[in-house]
Design a protein around this motif. Structure first.
Motif, PDB file in Angstrom:
ATOM      1  N   ARG A 118       0.790  -1.202   0.000  1.00 34.17           N
ATOM      2  CA  ARG A 118       0.000   0.000   0.000  1.00 34.17           C
ATOM      3  C   ARG A 118       0.841   1.279   0.000  1.00 34.17           C
ATOM      4  NH1 ARG A 118      -2.678  -0.302   5.609  1.00 34.17           N
ATOM      5  NH2 ARG A 118      -0.636  -1.149   6.039  1.00 34.17           N
ATOM      6  N   ALA A 119       1.953   1.256   0.750  1.00 33.87           N
ATOM      7  CA  ALA A 119       2.626   2.507   1.093  1.00 33.87           C
ATOM      8  C   ALA A 119       3.121   3.283  -0.123  1.00 33.87           C
ATOM      9  CB  ALA A 119       3.780   2.238   2.058  1.00 33.87           C
ATOM     10  N   PHE A 137       2.844  -7.655   0.468  1.00 34.38           N
ATOM     11  CA  PHE A 137       3.041  -7.318   1.883  1.00 34.38           C
ATOM     12  C   PHE A 137       4.072  -8.254   2.480  1.00 34.38           C
ATOM     13  CE2 PHE A 137       0.930 -10.774   4.122  1.00 34.38           C
ATOM     14  CZ  PHE A 137       0.081 -11.292   3.155  1.00 34.38           C
ATOM     15  N   ARG A 138       4.793  -7.732   3.447  1.00 37.60           N
ATOM     16  CA  ARG A 138       5.857  -8.499   4.085  1.00 37.60           C
ATOM     17  C   ARG A 138       5.249  -9.410   5.143  1.00 37.60           C
ATOM     18  NH1 ARG A 138      11.092  -5.586   6.597  1.00 37.60           N
ATOM     19  NH2 ARG A 138       9.668  -5.390   8.347  1.00 37.60           N
ATOM     20  N   ASP A 141       8.161   3.159  -3.494  1.00 39.26           N
ATOM     21  CA  ASP A 141       7.891   2.576  -2.171  1.00 39.26           C
ATOM     22  C   ASP A 141       8.692   3.365  -1.152  1.00 39.26           C
ATOM     23  OD1 ASP A 141       7.616   1.025   0.154  1.00 39.26           O
ATOM     24  OD2 ASP A 141       7.491  -0.818  -0.997  1.00 39.26           O
ATOM     25  N   MET A 161       9.657   2.727   1.798  1.00 41.75           N
ATOM     26  CA  MET A 161      10.562   2.011   2.690  1.00 41.75           C
ATOM     27  C   MET A 161      11.340   0.935   1.926  1.00 41.75           C
ATOM     28  SD  MET A 161       9.588   3.762   5.187  1.00 41.75           S
ATOM     29  CE  MET A 161      10.418   3.177   6.640  1.00 41.75           C
ATOM     30  N   ALA A 172      13.703  -1.780   3.209  1.00 39.05           N
ATOM     31  CA  ALA A 172      14.244  -2.371   4.451  1.00 39.05           C
ATOM     32  C   ALA A 172      15.192  -3.520   4.105  1.00 39.05           C
ATOM     33  CB  ALA A 172      13.088  -2.793   5.346  1.00 39.05           C
ATOM     34  N   THR A 173      14.667  -4.756   3.995  1.00 39.32           N
ATOM     35  CA  THR A 173      15.533  -5.859   3.550  1.00 39.32           C
ATOM     36  C   THR A 173      15.755  -5.785   2.039  1.00 39.32           C
ATOM     37  OG1 THR A 173      13.702  -7.364   3.060  1.00 39.32           O
ATOM     38  CG2 THR A 173      14.549  -7.374   5.334  1.00 39.32           C
ATOM     39  N   GLY A 174      14.851  -5.107   1.357  1.00 35.58           N
ATOM     40  CA  GLY A 174      14.911  -5.047  -0.114  1.00 35.58           C
ATOM     41  C   GLY A 174      14.125  -6.169  -0.775  1.00 35.58           C
ATOM     42  N   GLY A 175      13.547  -7.069   0.032  1.00 35.05           N
ATOM     43  CA  GLY A 175      12.829  -8.215  -0.535  1.00 35.05           C
ATOM     44  C   GLY A 175      11.644  -7.798  -1.396  1.00 35.05           C
ATOM     45  N   SER A 176      10.854  -6.834  -0.917  1.00 34.49           N
ATOM     46  CA  SER A 176       9.648  -6.441  -1.662  1.00 34.49           C
ATOM     47  C   SER A 176      10.024  -5.774  -2.986  1.00 34.49           C
ATOM     48  CB  SER A 176       8.792  -5.480  -0.820  1.00 34.49           C
ATOM     49  OG  SER A 176       8.467  -6.059   0.411  1.00 34.49           O
ATOM     50  N   ASP A 178       5.898   1.767  10.587  1.00 35.65           N
ATOM     51  CA  ASP A 178       5.238   1.105   9.459  1.00 35.65           C
ATOM     52  C   ASP A 178       4.592   2.163   8.566  1.00 35.65           C
ATOM     53  OD1 ASP A 178       3.160  -0.147   7.842  1.00 35.65           O
ATOM     54  OD2 ASP A 178       3.580  -1.953   8.994  1.00 35.65           O
TER      55      ASP A 178
HETATM   56  C1  PRP Z   1       6.467  -2.137   3.710  1.00 29.99           C
HETATM   57  C2  PRP Z   1       7.043  -1.129   2.749  1.00 29.99           C
HETATM   58  C3  PRP Z   1       7.732  -1.998   1.729  1.00 29.99           C
HETATM   59  C4  PRP Z   1       8.241  -3.147   2.567  1.00 29.99           C
HETATM   60  C5  PRP Z   1       9.714  -2.931   2.844  1.00 29.99           C
HETATM   61  O1  PRP Z   1       5.292  -2.654   3.200  1.00 29.99           O
HETATM   62  O2  PRP Z   1       6.088  -0.271   2.210  1.00 29.99           O
HETATM   63  O3  PRP Z   1       6.875  -2.456   0.706  1.00 29.99           O
HETATM   64  O4  PRP Z   1       7.498  -3.108   3.799  1.00 29.99           O
HETATM   65  O5  PRP Z   1      10.272  -4.020   3.461  1.00 29.99           O
HETATM   66  P1  PRP Z   1      11.343  -4.946   2.743  1.00 29.99           P
HETATM   67  O6  PRP Z   1      12.323  -4.063   2.063  1.00 29.99           O
HETATM   68  O7  PRP Z   1      11.959  -5.694   3.913  1.00 29.99           O
HETATM   69  O8  PRP Z   1      10.638  -5.867   1.800  1.00 29.99           O
HETATM   70  P2  PRP Z   1       4.374  -3.678   4.031  1.00 29.99           P
HETATM   71  O9  PRP Z   1       4.774  -5.083   3.727  1.00 29.99           O
HETATM   72  O10 PRP Z   1       4.362  -3.299   5.473  1.00 29.99           O
HETATM   73  O11 PRP Z   1       2.961  -3.477   3.372  1.00 29.99           O
HETATM   74  P3  PRP Z   1       1.990  -2.190   3.408  1.00 29.99           P
HETATM   75  O12 PRP Z   1       2.606  -1.154   2.497  1.00 29.99           O
HETATM   76  O13 PRP Z   1       0.705  -2.718   2.896  1.00 29.99           O
HETATM   77  O14 PRP Z   1       1.903  -1.717   4.839  1.00 29.99           O
END
Ligand code: PRP
Ligand code: URA
Length: 206
Positions: free
Chosen positions: A77-78, A101-102, A129, A131, A133-137, A198
């Motif tokens: 979503r973010a 979503f993570r 996006d 954020m 973070a790990t870069g996985g998404s 978050d």
């Molecule tokens: C958050 C953010 C990224 C992801 C980053 O989304 O918006 O998509 O986490 O984390 P990563 O780099 O470790 O993959 P989230 O999964 O919380 O979903 P949301 O946007 O629906 O809250």
């Protein structure tokens, strides 16, 4: 590490608002929107142009237009919080939503939606996006776009962790990353420190 940090005083001030745990959702949304707009302007400074002939009321002259088509890819979503800022400067771009979503236990990306256009090889894709973070998404989304032919990819995040940048650098040699800040590290739950919490929850009040 390959990541360009957009250094801008207004971004720094707005980022402080985002980080503050007491910032209400409406102010979080408007501050993120303003950062996104400044990021769009700064990143698009380097957008390739093509010249073409136009006529002023007085004579023919040369004008410019963007050379490439753009596909904006907000990660749900973010990522939606960054979309309007980019649409303002790329109003005729295509928007391709991808839902990921993570997983709270494994921290792995879980896919739930995509609407990716064909002929991506002709377009410049900008993944949005806030954020990294790990870069996985982001890496998962880049893989889906590449499967559909994308060759020219940019990732725009607001808060990036060194681990996420490294992940994208290793997995996707040709992706340019832009961020408003590179934070210190991830905690045990893979949240960015100092970060802003978050992003999706703070953006949408969940
Ligand atoms: C958050 C953010 C990224 C992801 C980053 O989304 O918006 O998509 O986490 O984390 P990563 O780099 O470790 O993959 P989230 O999964 O919380 O979903 P949301 O946007 O629906 O809250
Ligand atoms: N996703 C977020 O929204 N925030 C983090 O710090 C990490 C992942």
């Amino acid at each position: 590490m390959r990541c360009t940090v957009i250094d801008h005083s207004i971004i720094k001030a707005d980022l402080t608002v985002l980080r503050d745990k007491d910032t209400p959702n409406d102010l979080f949304r408007s501050s993120l929107a303003r950062i996104s707009e400044i990021m769009a302007v700064e990143i698009l400074k380097q957008a390739e142009l093509e010249p073409f002939k136009i006529n002023t009321p007085l004579e023919e002259t040369i004008g410019y237009r963007l050379k490439h088509d753009y596909v904006l890819v907000p990660i749900l979503r973010a990522g939606l919080g960054l979309l309007d800022g980019f649409l303002k400067y790329l109003p005729d771009s295509t928007v391709s939503h991808i839902g990921v979503f993570r997983d709270e236990q494994t921290n792995q990306p879980n896919f739930y939606y995509s609407n990716i256009p064909a002929k991506l090889h002709l377009s410049h894709c900008i993944i949005l996006d806030p954020m990294l973070a790990t870069g996985g998404s982001a890496s998962f989304v880049a893989d889906r776009l590449k499967e559909k032919g994308a060759q020219d990819l940019t990732l725009v995040s607001i808060v990036a962790a060194p681990e996420g940048i490294q992940h994208i650098n290793n997995a996707h040699h040709n992706i340019s990353i832009y961020a408003a800040t590179v934070d210190r590290e991830l905690n045990a739950a893979k949240y960015i420190l100092p970060g802003l919490g978050d992003a999706g929850d703070r953006l949408f009040g969940t």
